[in-house]
Structure formats: structure tokens, C-alpha cells
Design an enzyme around this catalytic site. Sequence first.
Site, PDB file in Angstrom:
ATOM      1  CE  LYS A  82      -1.712   2.820   2.839  1.00  0.00           C
ATOM      2  NZ  LYS A  82      -1.929   4.061   2.051  1.00  0.00           N
ATOM      3  CB  CYS A 135      13.073   9.431   8.108  1.00  0.00           C
ATOM      4  SG  CYS A 135      13.517   8.034   6.703  1.00  0.00           S
ATOM      5  CD  GLU A 195      14.394   1.271   8.091  1.00  0.00           C
ATOM      6  OE1 GLU A 195      14.643   2.141   8.840  1.00  0.00           O
ATOM      7  OE2 GLU A 195      14.889   0.212   7.829  1.00  0.00           O
ATOM      8  CD  GLU A 252      11.125  12.731  11.064  1.00  0.00           C
ATOM      9  OE1 GLU A 252      10.152  12.415  11.526  1.00  0.00           O
ATOM     10  OE2 GLU A 252      12.059  12.238  10.449  1.00  0.00           O
TER      11      GLU A 252
HETATM   12  P1  ADP Z   1       3.730  10.805   6.994  1.00  0.00           P
HETATM   13  O1  ADP Z   1       3.849  11.696   7.877  1.00  0.00           O
HETATM   14  O2  ADP Z   1       5.276  10.524   6.058  1.00  0.00           O
HETATM   15  O3  ADP Z   1       2.706  10.740   5.823  1.00  0.00           O
HETATM   16  P2  ADP Z   1       2.365   8.287   7.951  1.00  0.00           P
HETATM   17  O4  ADP Z   1       3.011   7.376   8.743  1.00  0.00           O
HETATM   18  O5  ADP Z   1       1.252   9.034   8.096  1.00  0.00           O
HETATM   19  O6  ADP Z   1       3.642   9.504   7.655  1.00  0.00           O
HETATM   20  O7  ADP Z   1       2.311   7.643   6.357  1.00  0.00           O
HETATM   21  C1  ADP Z   1       3.249   6.742   5.982  1.00  0.00           C
HETATM   22  C2  ADP Z   1       2.116   5.554   5.367  1.00  0.00           C
HETATM   23  O8  ADP Z   1       1.304   4.908   6.558  1.00  0.00           O
HETATM   24  C3  ADP Z   1       1.220   6.079   4.253  1.00  0.00           C
HETATM   25  O9  ADP Z   1       1.028   4.961   3.366  1.00  0.00           O
HETATM   26  C4  ADP Z   1      -0.173   6.206   4.910  1.00  0.00           C
HETATM   27  O10 ADP Z   1      -1.087   6.102   4.072  1.00  0.00           O
HETATM   28  C5  ADP Z   1       0.039   5.121   6.102  1.00  0.00           C
HETATM   29  N1  ADP Z   1      -1.028   5.232   7.319  1.00  0.00           N
HETATM   30  C6  ADP Z   1      -1.172   6.239   7.863  1.00  0.00           C
HETATM   31  N2  ADP Z   1      -2.314   5.890   8.783  1.00  0.00           N
HETATM   32  C7  ADP Z   1      -2.220   4.538   8.789  1.00  0.00           C
HETATM   33  C8  ADP Z   1      -3.005   3.492   9.872  1.00  0.00           C
HETATM   34  N3  ADP Z   1      -3.845   3.990  10.661  1.00  0.00           N
HETATM   35  N4  ADP Z   1      -2.907   2.188   9.242  1.00  0.00           N
HETATM   36  C9  ADP Z   1      -1.843   1.949   8.312  1.00  0.00           C
HETATM   37  N5  ADP Z   1      -1.463   2.686   7.547  1.00  0.00           N
HETATM   38  C10 ADP Z   1      -1.434   4.021   7.868  1.00  0.00           C
END
Ligand code: ADP
Length: 485
Positions: free
Chosen positions: A180, A289, A255, A386
Site C-alpha cells: 500500500k 527521515c 523504518e 522532526e
Molecule cells: P507521513 O507523515 O510521512 O505521511 P504516515 O505514517 O502518516 O507518514 O504515512 C506513511 C504510510 O502509512 C502511508 O502509506 C499512510 O497512508 C499509511 N498510514 C497512515 N495511517 C495509517 C494507519 N492507521 N494504518 C496503516 N497505515 C497508515
Amino acid sequence: MPAKVENFIKQAILIGGKWVEADSGETIDVINPATGETIGTIPNAGREETRRAIETAQNSFETFRKTSALERAQLLRKMHDVIIENQESLAEILSMEQGKSLVEARGEVGMSAAYVLWYAEEARRTYGDVVPSPWADRKILVTKEPLGVVAAITPWNFPSSMLARKIAPAIAAGCSVVVKPATQTPYSGIAWGVIAEMAGIPSGVVNVLTGSASQIGGEMTKNPLVRKITFTGSTEVGKLLIKQAAGTVKKISMELGGNAPFIIFDDADIERAVEGAIAAKYRNSGQTCVCTNRFLAQSRIYNRFVDRLAEESEKLIVGNGQEQGTQQGPLIDENAILSVESMIEDATKKGGRIVTGGKRHKLGGTFFEPTVIANAKSNMRFTREEIFGPIAPVYRFKSEEEAIEMANNTEFGLASYFYTQDLGRAFRVMQELKYGLVGVNEGIITTVEAPFGGLKESGLGKEGGHQGIEDYLDTKYVCIGGLGM
Ligand code: ADP
């Protein structure tokens, strides 16, 4: 002949070799952050599509796990060639949806190809052991086997290479994957489905979903068929996924965030340090990061470093990533701009001095000026948080001990950098830094041959290096007895 850009921009998800829409028929728009224009749409898939993708991945795994390491190595070599042949189209898509300059986008796609080639090579080296046995009539074997279906979730800042680090070792090991990509940058993720098809990877081995993060992530972590979750993204979401995956005790690779220190000692080669600082700070507009979060400069060199960093920051060419000559693209979205602005406001209120930049760029949209802030203090927000944007705060320190103490004073432990010409100091500081990656007199250090991964709350597991395939393998101990010896 290379495929066209349009061939990679599928507005569909890939489940078991079929490109389909979401069950609901709903879609999400994908925006070009440099222009605000809509590039296209992606399916808004959820739990049900994820369950089907996992089941199809499990079926494919049953066959794929029996392929030889040599066959998988050959498939990965083809995958590498497909990426290289289409590097320009893939870079264009990446730049269009993510904003980074074409130069950086080409570099990222090149890095993706390099990971695939590396794991084509590593596929054939997942050796087991024959261990000296304590029993005369028994033999001890240790074997490595692919662990099963892998679920991968990736962020928008490196939408191509973050998937390369997960898909390539999974295939090398003989696993199948359900991935995903981030909703902001889905086409570089969807492209992996097209690349897999073009390379002849058996259908159902690589599945790609887009849509509701919580529903897709929820099913991935809950479904017992998934044996491993690999995630790159924020620490907050990483912790949530670890909790969710506990129910079915999956293998986990994370990560997560960083808070990289970049230390410049009085004895550093200052020009080299400034060059490294620009790369380690402004790469991808500060949205990585491993980007420097805190510059720590020793008292004697402090003013000179600040001045030279500001001079070089001012030279950076900000613009649409797809235009020739651009070095720094826009930030990913308006939220990113608001976050950067509030950190600058916090710092200036507390005595920080803006040496250059500090505001939205005259190009408008989500473009932001490269910013240097002197007199950074420990009570400012970016000491702990960050930044993920083009702000370079510079802190002052007096002694080596103080620098190490400041550098390690964070719950994160991903990347760190320091500049010194004193060999003894180089070894002392290298040992003391509680970080998974240490750059000594270098500002960009990631390479496929080395293990990338954070300590403390920055993560679990390694990607790249010979270590990177281990997380996709189960280790099995076999005792063969009654040998009559
Ligand atoms: P960023 O701040 O870099 O967007 P996130 O951790 O929010 O970091 O996003 C990284 C990935 O995690 C994206 O693919 C996002 O859609 C996914 N993501 C965000 N929330 C969830 C969740 N509750 N469960 C699974 N994946 C998630």
C-alpha cells in the site's frame, strides 16, 4: 522498447494479476504539488479488497515459494532491466506526484533498480548452517525458508525506492507481497505492479492496493495469513501497527522517524562540511527521515559555519521539479507548510535568528524558502520534533562530550553525521553516537550494500545489505537422529 508514461499510471489496484477498481467504485484524486493540478484518480479500496489481495497472495505464495533461488534471481534481473529501460518515465511520474526535482527522481529510480539488482544477487546466498552436533548419531541442520505473505506500507517521500527495499528482498526470499503506497504518491507504487508484470513475475506475487490507510492497514495487521508487516513512515503510525500486529504475532520491520544531528567540530574541513550539510538538509526539500534536523557547531567555528551555510542555502534553485535546473521542489502539501511555519514562529519567539529564508517562497503554492536559523536552543520545538522541511537550525556547543550528549538526547536513533579531521575523535564519536547510521565527513550515505535502519524509537530491522533479506526468511532447526554413527 520502453513503455510510455501512461502505461505506468494505472488508475486501478492490482489483485491477483487483475487491475480492478474499488468495490465501492469510489476514487481519490492525485494532485501535482507543484501546480495543484489533478493528475488522475486512484481507487479508494478498503478492508474487503485487502482481504482478497492477501488471500490471492497466499495462493501465489504456495507456488512461488517452490521456485529455485536461481529462477527468482533471474526474475529480479529482468525487473531491474525493466526499471532501467523506463527510468525516465518512472522519474517523470515520481516528480509529478511528489514534487522532487527530476535529477533527484532519476536518482531515486536508479536506487530502486540498484536494490532490485542487489537482491537478485542476494537471492542465491540465503545460506543455512550445518552445526557441529553434541550427539554422535544426530545431525543439526539450520535452514532458511520464505516466511509467507508480506504486507508493506510506504510513505510519500520516497515512493519508489521505499517499495524497492521491501518488494525486492521479498521476491528474492520467495515471499509474495501486498503493498500500500501513500495516498499522495500512489502512481510510483502502482508502477511496481506494472514493472512486475513486464518482468514476468507470476501473477499474485505482487499486489498493489490504494485507499483507506486505516482499513487496509487494519486488515493487513489482523489477517493471520500475513506473516510480516514492513512499514516506512511516521513513528506514530508505526507504533499503532506494532500494536495491531501483536494479535497475530507477525514479524515486524519498521523504518520510522528520525532527529538527525549533524555535528561540525572546530577541526572540521568547513567547506566539506557545508557541502555535506546542504545535501543532508535540503535533499527532497528536507522531507526525508535521514535529513539533518539539528546542526551542532562548535563555538570557534560556529559563526563561519552559519554564514557559509546561509550563503549556500540562498543559492539553491527552488521551482517545479520537472523544470530543468530545479534543485528544490515544493513541499508535499499545505499541512507541511503550516507545520514548518509554526516551527519557525516558535523558534523566533524563543530567540532564534533567521539568517536566511523563513517564509513561503514567492512562487506561491507549497514552495518554501531554504531557511537557516542561528542561536537554536534546546527549548525550541525542532530539538525534539522532526522538521520534515527546509529549515536548518544551528545549535552551539563547547566540548566533544557536550556534542555527544546533545546528539543522543532524543528518543530517535536513525541517521547522524559529524565532521572532524581528528582520527581519534572520529572513532570516539562514532562509538558514542546511539544511531543506526553514522556519516563521518559524509552527508549522503545510503547505499544498497549497507544495512539501513534506526535504533531506539526510529525502528526495528534493517533494509539493504545482506541483512535486509533476513527479515523475509524463517529460520528452521532440523535435528536428524538415529543415524547409527
Ligand atoms: P507521513 O507523515 O510521512 O505521511 P504516515 O505514517 O502518516 O507518514 O504515512 C506513511 C504510510 O502509512 C502511508 O502509506 C499512510 O497512508 C499509511 N498510514 C497512515 N495511517 C495509517 C494507519 N492507521 N494504518 C496503516 N497505515 C497508515
